[in-house]
Structure formats: structure tokens, C-alpha cells
Scaffold this active site. Structure first.
Site, PDB file in Angstrom:
ATOM      1  N   HIS A 103       0.716  -1.321   0.089  1.00  0.00           N
ATOM      2  CA  HIS A 103      -0.017  -0.033   0.022  1.00  0.00           C
ATOM      3  C   HIS A 103       0.820   1.465   0.049  1.00  0.00           C
ATOM      4  O   HIS A 103       0.555   2.084  -1.002  1.00  0.00           O
ATOM      5  CB  HIS A 103      -0.822   0.022   1.158  1.00  0.00           C
ATOM      6  CG  HIS A 103      -1.718   1.290   1.500  1.00  0.00           C
ATOM      7  ND1 HIS A 103      -3.072   1.501   0.901  1.00  0.00           N
ATOM      8  CD2 HIS A 103      -1.430   2.462   2.046  1.00  0.00           C
ATOM      9  CE1 HIS A 103      -3.421   2.755   1.208  1.00  0.00           C
ATOM     10  NE2 HIS A 103      -2.324   3.213   1.802  1.00  0.00           N
ATOM     11  N   GLU A 104       1.923   1.396   0.881  1.00  0.00           N
ATOM     12  CA  GLU A 104       2.783   2.317   0.820  1.00  0.00           C
ATOM     13  C   GLU A 104       3.493   2.610  -0.646  1.00  0.00           C
ATOM     14  O   GLU A 104       3.846   3.622  -0.950  1.00  0.00           O
ATOM     15  CB  GLU A 104       3.664   2.392   2.098  1.00  0.00           C
ATOM     16  CG  GLU A 104       3.088   2.308   3.237  1.00  0.00           C
ATOM     17  CD  GLU A 104       2.014   3.694   3.632  1.00  0.00           C
ATOM     18  OE1 GLU A 104       2.330   4.676   3.102  1.00  0.00           O
ATOM     19  OE2 GLU A 104       0.935   3.210   4.379  1.00  0.00           O
ATOM     20  N   HIS A 107       1.479   4.439  -2.895  1.00  0.00           N
ATOM     21  CA  HIS A 107       1.751   5.847  -2.988  1.00  0.00           C
ATOM     22  C   HIS A 107       3.105   6.517  -3.524  1.00  0.00           C
ATOM     23  O   HIS A 107       3.229   7.435  -4.281  1.00  0.00           O
ATOM     24  CB  HIS A 107       2.019   6.527  -1.340  1.00  0.00           C
ATOM     25  CG  HIS A 107       0.740   6.283  -0.662  1.00  0.00           C
ATOM     26  ND1 HIS A 107      -0.636   6.961  -0.886  1.00  0.00           N
ATOM     27  CD2 HIS A 107       0.405   5.875   0.624  1.00  0.00           C
ATOM     28  CE1 HIS A 107      -1.535   6.606  -0.173  1.00  0.00           C
ATOM     29  NE2 HIS A 107      -1.152   6.082   0.925  1.00  0.00           N
ATOM     30  N   HIS A 111       3.235   9.069  -6.858  1.00  0.00           N
ATOM     31  CA  HIS A 111       4.111  10.085  -6.731  1.00  0.00           C
ATOM     32  C   HIS A 111       4.761  10.332  -7.912  1.00  0.00           C
ATOM     33  O   HIS A 111       5.035  11.140  -8.773  1.00  0.00           O
ATOM     34  CB  HIS A 111       4.981  10.159  -5.615  1.00  0.00           C
ATOM     35  CG  HIS A 111       5.970  11.268  -5.414  1.00  0.00           C
ATOM     36  ND1 HIS A 111       7.105  11.384  -4.922  1.00  0.00           N
ATOM     37  CD2 HIS A 111       5.646  12.553  -5.808  1.00  0.00           C
ATOM     38  CE1 HIS A 111       7.734  12.176  -5.062  1.00  0.00           C
ATOM     39  NE2 HIS A 111       6.798  13.237  -5.609  1.00  0.00           N
TER      40      HIS A 111
END
Length: 235
Positions: A103-104, A107, A111
Site C-alpha cells: 500500500h505504501e 503512494h 508520486h
């Protein structure tokens, strides 16, 4: 000055509802993570190893994966391109830990691809933090001033608080998209098998609900402020 009822204010029910929603969401994510944290991934990869593989598969080599203390405080910082994984994620090979790490990574991929909602959220962070910090002082000061200045300060405080609510709302698509990316990548790379992904979906789904709960609580608080002060008129 009108009395707004610090002790018998019926609008407190909105705050209570928001708090209960957040408590339920927090309890659910903890119990769901704990359940699937007992299930070791068949690949045997830890959260840190999975993160490295996902990032490299996405062509991302300038993001640092680091270990931080704590539990479920994992996050990605786009300013310095650091992906921080907590004690419960970094060295664990459970499907819950791998899912959180993925999940991270979602991100970080957002980006890299300049995902619009992430860019919007990053842009409003300073004003949202400032609004959250000054909103209540402005409202409280305004309550003790009976002139038009008091009404102005209260309205300004409500406006500042609404910026924090806006941040919560913009966060929702960012978090849901990161989870969707995570599930897709984990399946595509074979880090988790289909039967394992079912458990990971439940973990990430429970985590997403905490953001929904936070947004709902913020909206309820904003509604309370509007109910209390929206009709204030000063002579």
C-alpha cells in the site's frame, strides 16, 4: 452574546457519533491486521523485501525503504522519497505486513506518475495544517466578542476548519487508489497468491475505513459548528 450550551448542547451528539465511528474503524483495522498477521505469506518475503521488489518492478530506484519504531504507522514521504515501515511491517512475512508495505509502495508509484489527487493533497497540506491549528482559537475568541468582529472571527474559524475537512476528503481517493494498486501489483508480481490476496484485501479495506471514519467525523464536527454559529447575528 447568545449562549451556545457548553454542557447541554444537543449538537454534541454529532461529535459523539464521529468519535464512535472512529473508534469502531480503529478497532476493526487492529483486529483484522492481527488476524492476518498470523498468516505467513507463501513467498516468505518480508514487508521490506516486498516493498523493494514492488518499487524496482515499477522502475523506482530512488526511494529509500527504512525501518521505524511503532506499529501501523507506516507511511511514504514524497518530499524526501522515503518509505517508512513500522515494526509490525518491516521484518514480518505475514500477508498483512506485505499488504501494508505494498500500500505504501502504491503512494510512491502515485508520486512517480504524478497522480492528481496526491498532488492536490500535498499542495493543501500547509493550509490544512494551519487551518486546523487556528480554527478553534478564532472561534473561541469570537464567542466572547459581541460585535461584528466576533462574527467575523467565528466565520473565519469555521472556514479554516473546513480546509482541514477538505484535506480529509481529498485523502480518500488517494488511499483507495493506493490500496487498489497494491492488490494489483501483489497479484501481478506473484508476491502473494490469489487465496492470500483475499486476506490482504480485508486488511487494506479495514485500513481504508479509518480514513472514511476520519472524514465522516470531520464533516460532523463542521456541521456542528454550522448549526451552532451559522445563524449568529450581531446587532
Amino acid at each position: 452574546m447568545p449562549y451556545y450550551g457548553f454542557y447541554f448542547d444537543p449538537t454534541y451528539i454529532l461529535v459523539i457519533i464521529g468519535a464512535v465511528i472512529c473508534l469502531i474503524a480503529s478497532a476493526r483495522v487492529k483486529t483484522t491486521f492481527k488476524k492476518y498477521d498470523r498468516v505467513r505469506s507463501m513467498s516468505g518475503m518480508t514487508g521490506a523485501q516486498a516493498a523493494e521488489r514492488i518499487l524496482h518492478t515499477a522502475g523506482i530506484y530512488d526511494v529509500t525503504v527504512q525501518h521505524i519504531s511503532g506499529n501501523l504507522n507506516d507511511h511514504y514521504d514524497p518530499r524526501n522519497k522515503v518509505l517508512s515501515l513500522s515494526d509490525s511491517t518491516y521484518g514480518s512475512s505475514s500477508i498483512a505486513a506485505v499488504g501494508v508495505a505494498a500500500h505504501e509502495c502504491g503512494h510512491a508509484i502515485q508520486h512517480q506518475k504524478s497522480y492528481a489527487p496526491l498532488n492536490i493533497r500535498s499542495a493543501i497540506v500547509p493550509v490544512a495544517n494551519f487551518g486546523s491549528f487556528v480554527s478553534w482559537p478564532l472561534i473561541v475568541i469570537g464567542m466572547f466578542i459581541t460585535s461584528n468582529t466576533g462574527s467575523f472571527l467565528i466565520n473565519l474559524g469555521i472556514f479554516c476548519f473546513s480546509l482541514a475537512v477538505l484535506f480529509q476528503l481529498v485523502t480518500l481517493p488517494v488511499e483507495f487508489n493506493a490500496s487498489n494498486r497494491a492488490i494489483h501489483i501483489l497479484g501481478e508480481t506473484g508476491i502473494l497468491r490469489e487465496e492470500e490476496l483475499r486476506g490482504t484485501r480485508k486488511v487494506l479495506g479495514a485500513a481504508a475505513l479509518t480514513y472514511v471514519a476520519g472524514a465522516a467525523a470531520a464533516i460532523l464536527q463542521l456541521l456542528r459548528l454550522l448549526f451552532l454559529f451559522g445563524g449568529r447575528n450581531d446587532d
